[in-house]
Design a protein around this motif. Structure first.
Motif, PDB file in Angstrom:
ATOM      1  N   LEU A  99       0.826  -1.212   0.000  1.00 28.12           N
ATOM      2  CA  LEU A  99       0.000   0.000   0.000  1.00 28.12           C
ATOM      3  C   LEU A  99       0.862   1.266   0.000  1.00 28.12           C
ATOM      4  O   LEU A  99       0.630   2.184  -0.800  1.00 28.12           O
ATOM      5  CB  LEU A  99      -0.915  -0.003   1.240  1.00 28.12           C
ATOM      6  CG  LEU A  99      -1.885   1.171   1.376  1.00 28.12           C
ATOM      7  CD1 LEU A  99      -2.893   1.184   0.232  1.00 28.12           C
ATOM      8  CD2 LEU A  99      -2.632   1.094   2.716  1.00 28.12           C
ATOM      9  N   GLY A 100       1.855   1.316   0.898  1.00 28.31           N
ATOM     10  CA  GLY A 100       2.638   2.548   1.049  1.00 28.31           C
ATOM     11  C   GLY A 100       3.643   2.771  -0.056  1.00 28.31           C
ATOM     12  O   GLY A 100       3.706   3.855  -0.647  1.00 28.31           O
ATOM     13  N   ALA A 101       4.473   1.726  -0.342  1.00 24.46           N
ATOM     14  CA  ALA A 101       5.498   1.879  -1.369  1.00 24.46           C
ATOM     15  C   ALA A 101       4.908   1.707  -2.763  1.00 24.46           C
ATOM     16  O   ALA A 101       5.323   2.382  -3.708  1.00 24.46           O
ATOM     17  CB  ALA A 101       6.613   0.848  -1.142  1.00 24.46           C
ATOM     18  N   GLY A 102       3.927   0.799  -2.894  1.00 25.06           N
ATOM     19  CA  GLY A 102       3.369   0.510  -4.210  1.00 25.06           C
ATOM     20  C   GLY A 102       2.250   1.472  -4.607  1.00 25.06           C
ATOM     21  O   GLY A 102       2.441   2.353  -5.453  1.00 25.06           O
ATOM     22  N   ILE A 103       1.081   1.317  -3.984  1.00 21.01           N
ATOM     23  CA  ILE A 103      -0.094   2.093  -4.391  1.00 21.01           C
ATOM     24  C   ILE A 103       0.110   3.587  -4.154  1.00 21.01           C
ATOM     25  O   ILE A 103      -0.056   4.408  -5.062  1.00 21.01           O
ATOM     26  CB  ILE A 103      -1.345   1.603  -3.631  1.00 21.01           C
ATOM     27  CG1 ILE A 103      -1.580   0.107  -3.891  1.00 21.01           C
ATOM     28  CG2 ILE A 103      -2.558   2.433  -4.042  1.00 21.01           C
ATOM     29  CD1 ILE A 103      -1.846  -0.230  -5.336  1.00 21.01           C
ATOM     30  N   TRP A 104       0.491   3.952  -2.888  1.00 15.84           N
ATOM     31  CA  TRP A 104       0.602   5.379  -2.558  1.00 15.84           C
ATOM     32  C   TRP A 104       1.726   6.040  -3.357  1.00 15.84           C
ATOM     33  O   TRP A 104       1.675   7.228  -3.661  1.00 15.84           O
ATOM     34  CB  TRP A 104       0.840   5.578  -1.051  1.00 15.84           C
ATOM     35  CG  TRP A 104      -0.042   6.630  -0.459  1.00 15.84           C
ATOM     36  CD1 TRP A 104       0.184   7.971  -0.415  1.00 15.84           C
ATOM     37  CD2 TRP A 104      -1.310   6.425   0.160  1.00 15.84           C
ATOM     38  NE1 TRP A 104      -0.861   8.621   0.197  1.00 15.84           N
ATOM     39  CE2 TRP A 104      -1.779   7.685   0.570  1.00 15.84           C
ATOM     40  CE3 TRP A 104      -2.086   5.314   0.430  1.00 15.84           C
ATOM     41  CZ2 TRP A 104      -2.999   7.857   1.227  1.00 15.84           C
ATOM     42  CZ3 TRP A 104      -3.292   5.475   1.086  1.00 15.84           C
ATOM     43  CH2 TRP A 104      -3.731   6.724   1.472  1.00 15.84           C
ATOM     44  N   GLY A 105       2.757   5.254  -3.673  1.00 14.97           N
ATOM     45  CA  GLY A 105       3.838   5.810  -4.469  1.00 14.97           C
ATOM     46  C   GLY A 105       3.465   5.923  -5.934  1.00 14.97           C
ATOM     47  O   GLY A 105       3.741   6.932  -6.572  1.00 14.97           O
ATOM     48  N   PHE A 106       2.824   4.856  -6.446  1.00 13.28           N
ATOM     49  CA  PHE A 106       2.536   4.812  -7.876  1.00 13.28           C
ATOM     50  C   PHE A 106       1.609   5.946  -8.321  1.00 13.28           C
ATOM     51  O   PHE A 106       1.825   6.564  -9.365  1.00 13.28           O
ATOM     52  CB  PHE A 106       1.908   3.465  -8.236  1.00 13.28           C
ATOM     53  CG  PHE A 106       1.537   3.344  -9.691  1.00 13.28           C
ATOM     54  CD1 PHE A 106       2.520   3.182 -10.661  1.00 13.28           C
ATOM     55  CD2 PHE A 106       0.212   3.399 -10.094  1.00 13.28           C
ATOM     56  CE1 PHE A 106       2.188   3.080 -12.001  1.00 13.28           C
ATOM     57  CE2 PHE A 106      -0.132   3.296 -11.429  1.00 13.28           C
ATOM     58  CZ  PHE A 106       0.861   3.135 -12.382  1.00 13.28           C
TER      59      PHE A 106
END
Length: 479
Positions: free
Chosen positions: A331-338
């Motif tokens: 969630l934090g590195a993947g979704i929120w970053g993307f």
């Protein structure tokens, strides 16, 4: 945390690293609260601890406590994985004290000296001034020496003892871990070239080598906590290595948007950066599916009258933090970053509180969670506990810290949205627009909520610290 249950000197050394890491973790949160207060009350500690210094201490403490916890995690798992005591343990203990003393000196300089004459004296003895890695140059070289000693211990032990997939991956990863830090230790006169190498540390060091490291200790932890099949976790670990060293390098492109590199890097960087957390999530889902299936079969056999050994989670607090890691990372590195690194979006979000929102959730989800989980595994081993259950303090700790970080992330996202709408979209990214965005009522209320959620996180840390110090004596555990 060390006591008579620990016969391994390597594991004793690991508890030193975990203890110092927990102290610096607390310091990181304290300086984070100072920064959050200064957003709401700009004159707070003016002339004593200005925003720039408090922010440096907040961010650098984050990096340092995680590095200490990483070293502790390796020293903890090495005897289990290799079947022998860590080679060069006396060197490891000496390097711990050198590392800890250096960190204390650097913090005192940041607090008591703060700024220098802006020449080589400042670079060598006060701060290099490069965001996120502001340590003075003498400390940089000290970190390199400590890291090389740590890598030497890992290699000498890995080559002498049993070479599992986890140890082999760690040996390869720690070479990159030490080497990539060097990219942030020299300057060039061209700001674009300088930023190019600086991002090697911020992205390739943090988002590639750290992610592989997390995969390794996740594999170790799942074997220890629920008896996961080694073949399964190591299969996903190797897939993660392949993807992360690929996606980690290509994903670096999402940082190139503002420094004059060719445009094709933008989309490549955004896409591959989002792929980084997927193998870790896949590892957890695969392992939990197998574990649930086997547990269900065992329960069915028990119902048919067969007495068999139960298949339980033997460290519930650590398992909770590990599960938070798998999905927090995604969630934090993947979704929120993307969603804000695509160049078409980043044109508006760059340098706003969107970045801070992503940073808070990504570092918490990807790294802090699993390192706290390793601390609980160390507490279990240090106290000879067969099944470590949740206490009230552990439940309050994980709930408040997770809720607080999520709250800060949401508040910072709202603040970033106001900045994008007012400062960028409506008023064209001028200086006046920047200040209009900062003065908006939604921005200011979001900062109030960020401070409140920061307090919630800190209270959660106090529960966590209490639990780590006292849970070994609790009667809720099975010995």
């Amino acid at each position: 945390m060390a006591n008579n249950y620990l016969k391994s000197e390597s594991k004793q050394l690991a508890t030193w690293y975990f203890t110092f890491a927990a102290i610096i973790f607390g310091a990181q949160l304290v300086f984070g609260l100072v920064v959050a207060i200064q957003f709401v009350v700009p004159g707070f500690l003016y002339g004593v601890l200005d925003f720039s210094i408090a922010r440096i201490l907040h961010i650098n403490a984050l990096v340092v406590w995680m590095v200490f916890a990483m070293f502790g995690s390796v020293y903890w798992l090495l005897p289990d994985e290799t079947g022998i005591e860590t080679v060069g343990i006396k060197l490891g203990k000496l390097l711990f004290w050198i590392f800890a003393a250096a960190i204390v000196v650097v913090v005192l300089v940041f607090l008591l000296v703060q700024v220098g004459p802006a020449d080589n004296t400042t670079i060598w003895f006060i701060t290099e001034g490069r965001e996120y890695i502001e340590a003075p140059r003498w400390a940089d070289w000290g970190i390199v020496v400590v890291a090389l000693g740590f890598v030497a211990n890992l290699f000498l032990t890995g080559m002498k003892g049993r070479q599992t997939g986890i140890v082999t991956v760690l040996m390869a990863d720690m070479i990159a871990f030490s080497g990539l830090y060097l990219a942030g230790m020299f300057f060039t006169n061209n700001i674009s070239v300088d930023q190019y190498w600086w991002w090697w540390v911020i992205h390739l060091w943090v988002e590639a080598t750290w992610e592989v490291f997390v995969g390794s200790i996740a594999a170790y932890g799942l074997i220890k906590m629920i008896g996961a099949h080694r073949q399964v976790v190591e299969m996903w670990l190797w897939i993660e290595v392949a993807m992360l060293f690929g996606s980690g390098i290509l994903g670096l492109g999402h940082h190139y948007f503002w420094i004059g590199t060719p445009e094709y890097w933008w989309e490549i960087g955004a896409l591959f950066s989002a792929l980084e957390p997927l193998p870790l999530v896949a590892m957890f889902i695969h392992v939990l599916y197998d574990w649930g299936k086997e547990t269900g079969l065992q329960m069915a056999e028990v119902h048919e009258g067969h007495k068999i050994e139960g298949h339980t989670i033997n460290n519930k607090p650590a398992f909770t933090w590990f599960v938070l890691n798998a999905f927090g990372n995604f969630l934090g590195a993947g979704i929120w970053g993307f969603f804000h690194t695509l160049p078409q979006v980043n044109l508006y979000t760059h340098g706003t509180q969107f970045t801070a929102a992503h940073g808070h959730l990504a570092f918490f989800g990807a790294y802090a969670t699993i390192l706290v989980g390793m601390m609980y595994i160390a507490v279990q081993g240090s106290n000879g506990i067969k099944v470590l259950n949740h206490t009230k303090a552990s439940l309050w700790g994980v709930s408040l810290i997770t809720g607080g970080v999520m709250g800060m992330t949401i508040a910072l996202t709202i603040a970033g949205y106001v900045q994008v709408l007012v400062s960028r979209a409506q008023m064209g990214a001028t200086w006046a627009a920047y200040f209009d965005g900062q003065d908006g009522v939604w921005f200011q209320q979001a900062m109030d909520w960020r401070l409140l959620m920061g307090v919630v996180t800190f209270v959660g840390f106090l529960f966590l610290a209490k639990d780590l110090l006292s849970t070994g004596k609790s009667a809720v555990h099975i010995r």
